[in-house]
Design a protein around this motif. Structure first.
Motif, PDB file in Angstrom:
ATOM      1  N   VAL A  17      -6.910   4.172  -2.903  1.00 24.98           N
ATOM      2  CA  VAL A  17      -6.309   2.959  -2.324  1.00 24.98           C
ATOM      3  C   VAL A  17      -4.818   3.253  -2.125  1.00 24.98           C
ATOM      4  O   VAL A  17      -4.073   3.365  -3.095  1.00 24.98           O
ATOM      5  N   GLY A  18      -4.411   3.408  -0.881  1.00 25.12           N
ATOM      6  CA  GLY A  18      -3.029   3.770  -0.550  1.00 25.12           C
ATOM      7  C   GLY A  18      -3.006   5.041   0.276  1.00 25.12           C
ATOM      8  O   GLY A  18      -3.797   5.962   0.027  1.00 25.12           O
ATOM      9  N   SER A  51       0.196   6.585   1.239  1.00 27.63           N
ATOM     10  CA  SER A  51       1.589   7.025   1.343  1.00 27.63           C
ATOM     11  C   SER A  51       1.650   8.554   1.366  1.00 27.63           C
ATOM     12  O   SER A  51       0.708   9.244   0.960  1.00 27.63           O
ATOM     13  N   ILE A  67       3.536  10.319  -0.466  1.00 30.83           N
ATOM     14  CA  ILE A  67       3.768  10.934  -1.785  1.00 30.83           C
ATOM     15  C   ILE A  67       2.568  10.814  -2.721  1.00 30.83           C
ATOM     16  O   ILE A  67       2.457  11.599  -3.639  1.00 30.83           O
ATOM     17  N   VAL A  68       1.711   9.834  -2.481  1.00 31.51           N
ATOM     18  CA  VAL A  68       0.551   9.702  -3.377  1.00 31.51           C
ATOM     19  C   VAL A  68      -0.780   9.724  -2.602  1.00 31.51           C
ATOM     20  O   VAL A  68      -1.574  10.656  -2.734  1.00 31.51           O
ATOM     21  N   SER A 104      -3.552  -1.135   3.731  1.00 30.53           N
ATOM     22  CA  SER A 104      -3.407  -2.588   3.875  1.00 30.53           C
ATOM     23  C   SER A 104      -4.227  -3.157   5.039  1.00 30.53           C
ATOM     24  O   SER A 104      -4.467  -4.352   5.091  1.00 30.53           O
ATOM     25  N   LEU A 135     -11.794  -4.330   1.187  1.00 32.61           N
ATOM     26  CA  LEU A 135     -11.507  -3.282   0.201  1.00 32.61           C
ATOM     27  C   LEU A 135     -12.556  -3.253  -0.912  1.00 32.61           C
ATOM     28  O   LEU A 135     -13.017  -2.187  -1.327  1.00 32.61           O
ATOM     29  N   ALA A 151      -1.385   1.482  -4.600  1.00 34.94           N
ATOM     30  CA  ALA A 151      -1.020   0.531  -3.546  1.00 34.94           C
ATOM     31  C   ALA A 151       0.320  -0.137  -3.802  1.00 34.94           C
ATOM     32  O   ALA A 151       0.930  -0.695  -2.898  1.00 34.94           O
ATOM     33  N   VAL A 178       0.622  -2.780  -5.591  1.00 34.63           N
ATOM     34  CA  VAL A 178       0.338  -4.222  -5.653  1.00 34.63           C
ATOM     35  C   VAL A 178      -0.207  -4.536  -7.048  1.00 34.63           C
ATOM     36  O   VAL A 178      -1.273  -4.022  -7.424  1.00 34.63           O
ATOM     37  N   VAL A 196      -2.494   4.543 -10.536  1.00 36.06           N
ATOM     38  CA  VAL A 196      -1.196   5.183 -10.293  1.00 36.06           C
ATOM     39  C   VAL A 196      -0.071   4.143 -10.301  1.00 36.06           C
ATOM     40  O   VAL A 196       1.079   4.452 -10.582  1.00 36.06           O
ATOM     41  N   GLY A 197      -0.417   2.910 -10.022  1.00 36.57           N
ATOM     42  CA  GLY A 197       0.598   1.872  -9.807  1.00 36.57           C
ATOM     43  C   GLY A 197       1.519   1.629 -10.994  1.00 36.57           C
ATOM     44  O   GLY A 197       1.093   1.707 -12.151  1.00 36.57           O
ATOM     45  N   VAL A 203      -0.899   7.869 -15.679  1.00 33.49           N
ATOM     46  CA  VAL A 203      -0.462   8.826 -14.657  1.00 33.49           C
ATOM     47  C   VAL A 203       1.032   9.165 -14.788  1.00 33.49           C
ATOM     48  O   VAL A 203       1.441  10.308 -14.527  1.00 33.49           O
ATOM     49  N   GLY A 204       1.837   8.199 -15.206  1.00 33.22           N
ATOM     50  CA  GLY A 204       3.299   8.401 -15.245  1.00 33.22           C
ATOM     51  C   GLY A 204       3.722   9.672 -15.975  1.00 33.22           C
ATOM     52  O   GLY A 204       4.450  10.504 -15.409  1.00 33.22           O
ATOM     53  N   THR A 210       2.958  12.829 -13.933  1.00 32.89           N
ATOM     54  CA  THR A 210       3.865  13.118 -12.816  1.00 32.89           C
ATOM     55  C   THR A 210       5.057  13.918 -13.323  1.00 32.89           C
ATOM     56  O   THR A 210       5.469  14.912 -12.721  1.00 32.89           O
TER      57      THR A 210
HETATM   58  P1  NDP Z   1       3.843   2.875  -0.897  1.00 35.51           P
HETATM   59  O1  NDP Z   1       4.355   1.493  -0.868  1.00 35.51           O
HETATM   60  O2  NDP Z   1       4.565   3.957  -0.193  1.00 35.51           O
HETATM   61  O3  NDP Z   1       2.338   2.872  -0.344  1.00 35.51           O
HETATM   62  C1  NDP Z   1       1.439   1.895  -0.737  1.00 35.51           C
HETATM   63  C2  NDP Z   1       0.137   2.091  -0.005  1.00 35.51           C
HETATM   64  O4  NDP Z   1      -0.770   1.086  -0.433  1.00 35.51           O
HETATM   65  C3  NDP Z   1       0.258   1.934   1.506  1.00 35.51           C
HETATM   66  O5  NDP Z   1      -0.521   2.917   2.141  1.00 35.51           O
HETATM   67  C4  NDP Z   1      -0.268   0.545   1.771  1.00 35.51           C
HETATM   68  O6  NDP Z   1      -0.914   0.394   3.021  1.00 35.51           O
HETATM   69  C5  NDP Z   1      -1.310   0.406   0.680  1.00 35.51           C
HETATM   70  N1  NDP Z   1      -1.523  -1.002   0.354  1.00 35.51           N
HETATM   71  C6  NDP Z   1      -0.602  -1.959   0.127  1.00 35.51           C
HETATM   72  N2  NDP Z   1      -1.187  -3.152  -0.102  1.00 35.51           N
HETATM   73  C7  NDP Z   1      -2.515  -2.926  -0.034  1.00 35.51           C
HETATM   74  C8  NDP Z   1      -3.645  -3.757  -0.162  1.00 35.51           C
HETATM   75  N3  NDP Z   1      -3.544  -5.065  -0.411  1.00 35.51           N
HETATM   76  N4  NDP Z   1      -4.864  -3.196  -0.012  1.00 35.51           N
HETATM   77  C9  NDP Z   1      -5.003  -1.881   0.234  1.00 35.51           C
HETATM   78  N5  NDP Z   1      -3.957  -1.037   0.384  1.00 35.51           N
HETATM   79  C10 NDP Z   1      -2.724  -1.564   0.246  1.00 35.51           C
HETATM   80  O7  NDP Z   1       3.659   3.225  -2.442  1.00 35.51           O
HETATM   81  P2  NDP Z   1       3.542   4.640  -3.193  1.00 35.51           P
HETATM   82  O8  NDP Z   1       2.369   5.385  -2.697  1.00 35.51           O
HETATM   83  O9  NDP Z   1       4.851   5.287  -3.227  1.00 35.51           O
HETATM   84  O10 NDP Z   1       3.258   4.133  -4.678  1.00 35.51           O
HETATM   85  C11 NDP Z   1       2.115   3.360  -4.984  1.00 35.51           C
HETATM   86  C12 NDP Z   1       2.235   2.850  -6.404  1.00 35.51           C
HETATM   87  O11 NDP Z   1       2.271   3.967  -7.284  1.00 35.51           O
HETATM   88  C13 NDP Z   1       3.512   2.073  -6.701  1.00 35.51           C
HETATM   89  O12 NDP Z   1       3.226   1.087  -7.669  1.00 35.51           O
HETATM   90  C14 NDP Z   1       4.440   3.111  -7.304  1.00 35.51           C
HETATM   91  O13 NDP Z   1       5.405   2.543  -8.159  1.00 35.51           O
HETATM   92  C15 NDP Z   1       3.455   3.932  -8.064  1.00 35.51           C
HETATM   93  N6  NDP Z   1       3.856   5.318  -8.298  1.00 35.51           N
HETATM   94  C16 NDP Z   1       3.656   5.780  -9.554  1.00 35.51           C
HETATM   95  C17 NDP Z   1       3.928   7.072  -9.853  1.00 35.51           C
HETATM   96  C18 NDP Z   1       3.631   7.535 -11.216  1.00 35.51           C
HETATM   97  O14 NDP Z   1       4.077   8.604 -11.588  1.00 35.51           O
HETATM   98  N7  NDP Z   1       2.860   6.788 -11.995  1.00 35.51           N
HETATM   99  C19 NDP Z   1       4.503   8.001  -8.878  1.00 35.51           C
HETATM  100  C20 NDP Z   1       4.603   7.433  -7.556  1.00 35.51           C
HETATM  101  C21 NDP Z   1       4.296   6.132  -7.300  1.00 35.51           C
HETATM  102  P3  NDP Z   1      -0.140   0.575   4.435  1.00 35.51           P
HETATM  103  O15 NDP Z   1       0.016   2.055   4.621  1.00 35.51           O
HETATM  104  O16 NDP Z   1      -1.069  -0.030   5.416  1.00 35.51           O
HETATM  105  O17 NDP Z   1       1.163  -0.142   4.292  1.00 35.51           O
END
Ligand code: NDP
Length: 296
Positions: A163-164, A166, A168-169, A193, A198, A212, A214, A232-233, A270-271, A274
């Motif tokens: 789910v996501g 980005s 970086i992840v 999103s 989902l 995500a 969220v 991961v969130g 996960v933190g 990383t």
């Molecule tokens: P981004 O905001 O860059 O990406 C979030 C992704 O989630 C996007 O692709 C977005 O879709 C999707 N998304 C958002 N809302 C929804 C939804 N309701 N349903 C389905 N998909 C959704 O975030 P990151 O990838 O950078 O990080 C994600 C999470 O991981 C964050 O909480 C961040 O803090 C955490 N994180 C944790 C790390 C760790 O070491 N534990 C390291 C890096 C991040 P769309 O592309 O359409 O906008």
């Protein structure tokens, strides 16, 4: 019984495993070096960078600390990166994201020497990852792979929902999982999103990786019995405590735990992985740059 996957413990094992490589480098007269560049006064970014530096010192990596005022012209950041590219004591360069709006983050990432790009975000390294010839796997998805392995979760043949999407992840996670390699060979669905329904996707999954951003997006009713859940969130939500906030993941832990065979907590999942995989990439970068054979 649900297994709670302990990221702190697995990260500790990774750090212990790096000790041999660091010793081998030491015998060759090499001390791995990581330069961190912070161009932000965001407290979360400051904390991340100081944790990364502390991690380095603990395992015997030299941490070079660079802080730029957020108002600094972009060119000064680029020329700092150029200097670090030329510095033989620096094997890895990490520019903490996000950078201020007047700096183009893509330009920064492209400026870093790909051989020192320990985050794995340079287009050359992204390309190599996709092509199945990764130099540096991005730290978070690599950490997730290591967690799954440590918990004896087989990815081969598994249906995985990420789910996501980005850079970086989500995307590198999906890429690693589809590789014809250990920790891969999964069938991957990437949601975002704009995904329609989902819950219908996650319910079909053997493994769900939620990234995500969220809070508690994925709830127990969206999961099937026996699923493995990797959260991961990291989200700050208001809380009635001294700090005024608490950290929650992208998964509603309590309801998901009822369904899951294994699940990662937030924090402590996960933190820490990383952070450990950043050390791993830095040691790898040093070994490759200096031509020292290490077992990683
Ligand atoms: P981004 O905001 O860059 O990406 C979030 C992704 O989630 C996007 O692709 C977005 O879709 C999707 N998304 C958002 N809302 C929804 C939804 N309701 N349903 C389905 N998909 C959704 O975030 P990151 O990838 O950078 O990080 C994600 C999470 O991981 C964050 O909480 C961040 O803090 C955490 N994180 C944790 C790390 C760790 O070491 N534990 C390291 C890096 C991040 P769309 O592309 O359409 O906008």
């Amino acid at each position: 019984m649900t297994t709670i996957i302990d990221g702190n413990a697995v990260a500790e094992e990774i750090r212990d495993g790096l000790a041999d490589a660091i010793d081998a480098l030491d015998e060759a007269g090499v001390k791995p070096g990581l330069a961190t560049v912070l161009m932000s006064d965001d407290p979360a970014s400051e904390t991340y960078v100081s944790m990364k530096q502390r991690d380095c010192e603990e395992v015997g990596i030299e941490a070079f600390d660079y802080e730029l005022d957020p108002e600094t012209p972009a060119d000064e950041l680029y020329s700092l990166v150029d200097d670090l590219n030329d510095d033989d004591e620096v094997h890895g360069i990490l520019v903490q994201m996000p950078v201020p709006d007047h700096v183009d983050d893509r330009t920064v990432l492209r400026r870093i020497d790909p051989a020192k790009d320990v985050d794995g975000f340079h287009p050359e390294n992204v390309g190599r990852l996709v092509a199945g010839d990764a130099r540096f796997k991005p730290c978070t998805p690599h950490g997730v792979q290591k967690l799954l392995d440590a918990a004896d979760v087989e990815t081969e043949g598994a249906d995985v929902v990420v789910v996501g999407r980005s850079d970086i992840v989500g995307k590198p996670m999906a890429n690693l999982l589809i590789q014809k390699a250990e920790g891969g060979n999964a069938t991957v669905t990437v949601c975002h999103s704009r995904t329609d329904d989902l819950a219908a996707k996650t319910r079909e999954a053997d493994i769900v990786v939620a990234a995500a951003g969220v809070p508690e997006l994925v709830t127990g009713d969206m999961l099937s019995e026996g699923v493995v859940v990797i959260d991961v969130g990291v989200n700050r939500v208001d809380a009635d405590n001294e700090k005024g906030y608490e950290l929650v993941g992208d998964v509603e832990f309590e309801s998901a735990k009822e369904k899951a065979s294994a699940i990662t907590p937030v924090p402590g999942g996960v933190g820490p992985m990383t952070r450990a995989m950043l050390l791993w990439n830095t040691v790898k970068a040093a070994a490759e740059a200096e031509g020292v054979d290490v077992d990683l």
